[in-house]
Enzyme design. Structure first.
Site, PDB file in Angstrom:
ATOM      1  CG  HIS A  73      39.937  30.394  22.257  1.00  0.00           C
ATOM      2  ND1 HIS A  73      41.416  30.735  22.501  1.00  0.00           N
ATOM      3  CD2 HIS A  73      39.811  30.579  20.894  1.00  0.00           C
ATOM      4  CE1 HIS A  73      41.911  30.916  21.298  1.00  0.00           C
ATOM      5  NE2 HIS A  73      41.082  31.138  20.264  1.00  0.00           N
ATOM      6  CE1 TYR A 202      46.765  35.038  30.424  1.00  0.00           C
ATOM      7  CE2 TYR A 202      45.654  33.093  29.588  1.00  0.00           C
ATOM      8  CZ  TYR A 202      45.672  34.298  29.715  1.00  0.00           C
ATOM      9  OH  TYR A 202      44.365  35.034  29.372  1.00  0.00           O
ATOM     10  N   PRO A 294      45.953  42.906  33.287  1.00  0.00           N
ATOM     11  CG  PRO A 294      47.336  43.306  31.451  1.00  0.00           C
ATOM     12  CD  PRO A 294      47.185  43.711  32.962  1.00  0.00           C
ATOM     13  CE  LYS A 298      37.981  37.128  34.352  1.00  0.00           C
ATOM     14  NZ  LYS A 298      37.165  36.242  33.153  1.00  0.00           N
ATOM     15  CE1 TYR A 386      41.979  33.304  30.891  1.00  0.00           C
ATOM     16  CE2 TYR A 386      40.500  32.561  29.325  1.00  0.00           C
ATOM     17  CZ  TYR A 386      41.508  33.232  29.644  1.00  0.00           C
ATOM     18  OH  TYR A 386      42.317  33.601  28.552  1.00  0.00           O
TER      19      TYR A 386
HETATM   20  C1  PHB Z   1      44.984  39.923  24.417  1.00  0.00           C
HETATM   21  O1  PHB Z   1      44.572  39.042  23.505  1.00  0.00           O
HETATM   22  O2  PHB Z   1      45.477  41.188  24.203  1.00  0.00           O
HETATM   23  C2  PHB Z   1      45.026  39.357  25.716  1.00  0.00           C
HETATM   24  C3  PHB Z   1      44.433  38.038  26.076  1.00  0.00           C
HETATM   25  C4  PHB Z   1      44.431  37.608  27.174  1.00  0.00           C
HETATM   26  C5  PHB Z   1      44.781  38.076  28.219  1.00  0.00           C
HETATM   27  C6  PHB Z   1      45.270  39.564  28.113  1.00  0.00           C
HETATM   28  C7  PHB Z   1      45.372  40.265  26.882  1.00  0.00           C
HETATM   29  O3  PHB Z   1      44.827  37.850  29.677  1.00  0.00           O
END
Ligand code: PHB
Ligand code: APR
Length: 391
Positions: A73, A202, A294, A298, A386
């Site tokens: 990505h 997000y 989450p 990280k 990130y």
């Molecule tokens: C996930 O795909 O489970 C996931 C992706 C990004 C995040 C947290 C969880 O920031």
């Protein structure tokens, strides 16, 4: 009674990767895990790998399936005030990217590599206990098939997660703990439906945070901020999809493909660090030493940087009789841990609703998000964290 240079407690990603890195360096090791392999693989966790994680897996030859099935990505979307804005990771970081590949798959690949290399792993070990780690002759005891076994080691690597026995065995006056518990959880759903978008979304909305993620072109992972008092039973699939649609922009809501959930769970959000990460012959790594919320994914990546430092420290000790790496491990690991703690706390604070902080907080969040997307300096700060800070 058997013995090994390094006894590793826990066969999560931290323990398994440490085992492979040590084996590659010619340092033998034994892993003691309290669960069965099936149980370990049943846990569903995040799935965004930093380049350092991809490189670490490649360095031990555990990257074939990741490169075949993983999804590189180059950006993600921030959604607020009903509109999506792309954060172009590659452009902002000089070409860096992340790899979307589930932690469960990473664990499975590492397990297979360990078995293929013939390294010893004791699964379903009962009553795991560590002893004498304030000396240079620590021991691990555990039971299996009704018998008690002892494993002697030069070092014990505590890779046994947040609820493990290693950190809990340290005398309270020798350890300092820093903790922040957030007043909400993440309700997660895994479903065999195509992801709503090619990249992650997000979302900051007045109804709460939402995240659209994925495991493959046909498997999606979605999350909703929810009160910790909610139970999974309260959330039917229909209720989940309806609430997710409510938190998305009109185009994404329209494109969302829904289907039966194959996993549904509520996870608490916590920031936690234990200092130091070394107690004599016991070294903590991964979730055993620290937890991040989450947001930003990280957790696994931090476990990987810990074990890269640790493997190097052990290699120096056993190959060159140099104690510098072992002595410096805690300070070195904590420097990176705290930067990821800060980022995960900041991204969580920016994206979630904190009802107790009122409408002022929501307005400040929106102002910060506006600033973030319009200032290249601010976007760059988000992007470089990130994709992962340097080791
Ligand atoms: C996930 O795909 O489970 C996931 C992706 C990004 C995040 C947290 C969880 O920031
Ligand atoms: N004895 C032996 N093994 C134990 C014990 C014990 N007393 N307690 C726990 N374990 C095992 C668990 O069953 C688990 O398999 O230790 C392992 C720890 O694995 P994880 O919890 O996955 O932790 P870690 O390897 O540090 O991985 C960090 O996991 O939780 C996520 O966000 C986190 O992605 C990050 C990653």
């Amino acid at each position: 009674m058997t013995s090994t240079p390094v006894a590793i407690i826990g066969a999560g990603p931290a323990g398994l990767l440490l085992g492979q890195l040590l084996a590659k360096a010619g340092v033998d090791n034994v892993i003691i895990e309290r669960q069965s392999p099936e149980y370990v693989l049943g846990r569903i966790r995040a799935g965004v790998l930093e380049q350092i994680t991809v490189d670490a897996l490649s360095s031990v030859g555990v990257d074939a399936r990741m490169h075949q099935e993983g999804l590189p990505h180059h950006g993600f979307d921030l959604l607020f005030k009903g509109q999506r804005h792309r954060i172009d990771l590659a452009d902002l970081t000089g070409g860096k990217q992340v790899m979307v590949y589930g932690q469960t798959e990473v664990t499975k690949d590492l397990m297979h590599a360990r078995a293929a290399a013939g390294l010893q792993t004791v699964y379903s070990a009962g009553d795991v206990a560590i002893h004498d780690f304030d000396t240079d002759k620590p021991r691990v005891t555990y039971t299996q098939d009704g018998q008690t076994h002892t494993l002697n080691a030069r070092f014990i690597a505590g890779c046994d997660g947040f609820h493990g026995v290693c950190r809990a065995s340290v005398p309270p006056n020798a350890i300092q703990q820093f903790e922040k518990v957030y007043p909400f959880g993440w309700l997660g759903v895994l479903a065999d439906v195509p992801p709503v978008s090619d990249e992650l979304i997000y979302a900051n909305t007045q109804r709460g945070f939402a995240l659209c993620s994925m495991r493959s072109p046909t498997r999606s992972r979605y999350y909703l901020q929810c009160p910790m008092s909610d139970s999974v039973a309260q959330w039917s699939d229909d209720a989940f999809w309806a609430e997710l649609k409510n938190r998305l922009d009109p185009q994404a809501a329209e494109q969302l493909v829904t289907g039966a959930s194959i996993e549904k769970s509520i996870a608490p959000l916590r920031s936690f660090v234990a200092e130091p990460m070394r107690f004599g012959s016991l070294m903590l790594a991964g979730d055993a030493a620290h937890i991040v919320p989450p947001t930003g994914a990280k957790g696994l990546n931090l476990a990987v940087s810990d074990v890269l430092y640790l493997a190097n420290a052990f290699e120096r000790y056993f190959k060159e009789k140099d104690v510098g790496g072992v002595d410096g491990y805690s300070e070195q690991a904590l420097a990176r841990v705290w930067k990821a703690e800060r980022f995960s706390w900041w991204f969580t604070s920016l994206m979630h609703q904190f009802p107790e902080l009122g409408s002022f907080n929501q307005k400040v969040q929106e102002a910060e998000l506006e600033y973030l997307i319009h200032s290249r300096a601010a976007s760059t700060s988000l992007a470089e964290n990130y994709v992962g800070l340097p080791l």
